[in-house]
Enzyme design. Structure first.
Site, PDB file in Angstrom:
ATOM      1  N   HIS A  26       0.813  -1.221   0.000  1.00 26.11           N
ATOM      2  CA  HIS A  26       0.000   0.000   0.000  1.00 26.11           C
ATOM      3  C   HIS A  26       0.844   1.269   0.000  1.00 26.11           C
ATOM      4  O   HIS A  26       0.599   2.184  -0.779  1.00 26.11           O
ATOM      5  CB  HIS A  26      -0.938   0.005   1.213  1.00 26.11           C
ATOM      6  CG  HIS A  26      -2.135  -0.860   1.041  1.00 26.11           C
ATOM      7  ND1 HIS A  26      -3.398  -0.360   0.810  1.00 26.11           N
ATOM      8  CD2 HIS A  26      -2.269  -2.208   1.048  1.00 26.11           C
ATOM      9  CE1 HIS A  26      -4.255  -1.355   0.688  1.00 26.11           C
ATOM     10  NE2 HIS A  26      -3.594  -2.483   0.836  1.00 26.11           N
ATOM     11  N   ASP A 124      -4.536   6.671   1.854  1.00 26.26           N
ATOM     12  CA  ASP A 124      -4.979   5.352   1.434  1.00 26.26           C
ATOM     13  C   ASP A 124      -6.495   5.323   1.593  1.00 26.26           C
ATOM     14  O   ASP A 124      -7.044   5.861   2.557  1.00 26.26           O
ATOM     15  CB  ASP A 124      -4.332   4.275   2.311  1.00 26.26           C
ATOM     16  CG  ASP A 124      -4.518   2.879   1.748  1.00 26.26           C
ATOM     17  OD1 ASP A 124      -5.675   2.399   1.725  1.00 26.26           O
ATOM     18  OD2 ASP A 124      -3.531   2.268   1.328  1.00 26.26           O
TER      19      ASP A 124
END
Length: 454
Positions: A26, A124
């Site tokens: 990520h 994110d």
């Protein structure tokens, strides 16, 4: 893009806070995207927030330190004196539990240090609290979803899916018709947290994410517009703005990697589309009986292969396998996957079907055989096999001699395999077209810069 640099010379009061999720794959793509934006906006301050361990990894290997990006360490949520319980997900759950307050604390430090209030939050997509946090700071919110559009839609539709399935146990859910352009899905095809394991912290986070993303100024995604127009249209109807800024392996700076095991030189010695490349990613290894089945299938089928293998192959593979296949196969601890998939000798990729691997297959023009394990991998397998028709899943999602040999013969030796290859080459052309000047991903990235840096 030079016009942006000229326009932004006076924008030295802008301050973008970047909140990264420290697990899996990520943080690295988020940093790559932000570095690209920061290059186009040199007068804008970017503060990158992640855990110490992840920051140390990301910034120690970065060859290009941009003066307008500074990283800040966020507490990982582990209590003092923490001793692992043996549950690999426990550190993730502890981070999630504490992350909202931990991020706020360090953001305050960055604001005090720079003397600049936050003007945009780039996070994110997991960080559902970005909506309220941005509102409190009178800032914009732009979350990034690093996986595929189809899996994102299942999280947006979580309440609808749960309503359709009611209180049934997972094994009682026979089929779910929810994704446009997809066949009916089984419960096991859906990512965790949609209708199973719904009370664990990770599932709660994803559920809240699906509810909050429509509040974002824009949602950026690692994809390109033509990969699945029906899903694209559905997401566009749910969000204020959807920005396809991928595939990241084409649009963001890629780290140079070594080929210490000579994989590319080995591939040079083989004919076009003749080699099987095998890798199941950096997280999961198939169980012993599946590794044995795979080894036996490779030996019987006789296709040349490169296998990126986690662990000691002498211990985990059948006795004598390495010796018997040394002229046909190459087993390495690590392989330069992106470059391998671009090589003309590779005919198929046996993969776990993580989204990054799917996009790398598309960019390389290589069909895939999928053995999914968790997360979005089941949905990705259905996308590649039943929707895009550029790959095949192993029967029942398990590596057996029969399922592997069937999949290898289908992709490597049959007319259907040739058709898959033609289709993925067309998709590859679409991906490259999307990132060209005036392509859909290039224009969406221009829009992203405008939103983040204005």
């Amino acid at each position: 893009m030079s016009t942006f640099k000229n326009e932004m010379n006076g924008n030295n009061l802008l301050h973008v806070a970047v909140l990264a999720f420290p697990f899996g794959t990520h943080a690295a793509p988020l940093l790559s995207l932000v570095k690209k934006i920061a290059t186009e906006a040199p007068k804008v301050t970017f503060s990158f927030f992640c855990t110490t361990t992840t920051n140390d990894t990301l910034f120690s290997r970065s060859n290009e330190f941009l003066p307008n990006i500074k990283y800040y360490n966020v507490h990982d949520g582990l209590p003092k004196g923490y001793v692992s319980s043996g549950n690999p997900r426990e550190p993730i759950f502890l981070f999630i539990k504490a992350m909202q307050e931990n991020f706020k604390h360090v953001i305050d430090e960055a604001v005090a240090e720079t003397g600049k209030n936050i003007t945009c939050l780039v996070t994110d997509a997991f960080f559902w609290f970005g909506a309220d946090l941005a509102e409190e700071m009178h800032a914009k919110w732009v979350p990034l979803w690093t996986a595929g559009p189809h899996s994102l839609l299942t999280h947006v539709y979580t309440d609808l899916i749960r309503e359709k399935t009611g209180s049934k146990e997972v094994h009682d859910v026979k089929s779910i018709d929810v994704l446009p352009g997809f066949p009916e899905l089984k419960a096991s095809d859906l990512p965790e947290g949609v209708i199973k394991d719904i009370d664990v912290p990770f599932a709660t986070m994803l559920h809240k994410m699906g509810l909050e993303l429509p509040r974002a100024n824009a949602v950026a995604i690692n994809s390109f517009a033509t990969i699945h127009p029906l899903i694209e249209n559905e997401l566009n109807s749910k969000f204020k703005l959807l920005l396809n800024v991928g595939p990241f392996n084409l649009t963001t700076p890629q780290r140079k990697v070594s080929d210490e095991h000579g994989c590319l030189e080995w591939l040079d010695q083989h004919e076009n589309s003749s080699v099987v490349y095998i890798s199941f990613g950096s997280v999961v290894t198939p169980p012993p009986h599946e590794l044995t089945a795979l080894a036996e299938s490779l030996e019987e089928c006789g296709f040349p292969f490169i296998w990126s293998f986690r662990g000691d192959p002498k211990e985990k593979l059948p006795k004598g396998f390495l010796e018997r296949t040394k002229t046909k196969g190459k087993i390495v601890a690590w392989a330069p996957q992106v470059e391998i998939l671009k090589h003309s000798s590779v005919g198929v990729f046996l993969t776990h079907s993580g989204w990054n691997s799917v996009l790398e297959c598309i960019v390389g023009g290589v069909p895939m055989i999928s053995r999914p394990f968790f997360g979005d991998q089941g949905l990705n397998t259905i996308l590649t096999e039943s929707v895009l028709e550029i790959g095949v899943g192993v029967d029942n999602g398990v590596l057996t001699k029969e399922s592997i040999k069937k999949a290898l013969e289908l992709t490597m030796s049959s007319e259907k395999g040739g058709i898959m290859r033609q289709k993925i080459v067309k998709l590859k052309e679409s991906a490259f077209k999307a990132v060209e000047q005036n392509g859909t991903s290039a224009m969406d990235f221009t829009t992203l810069i405008q939103i983040v840096t204005s």
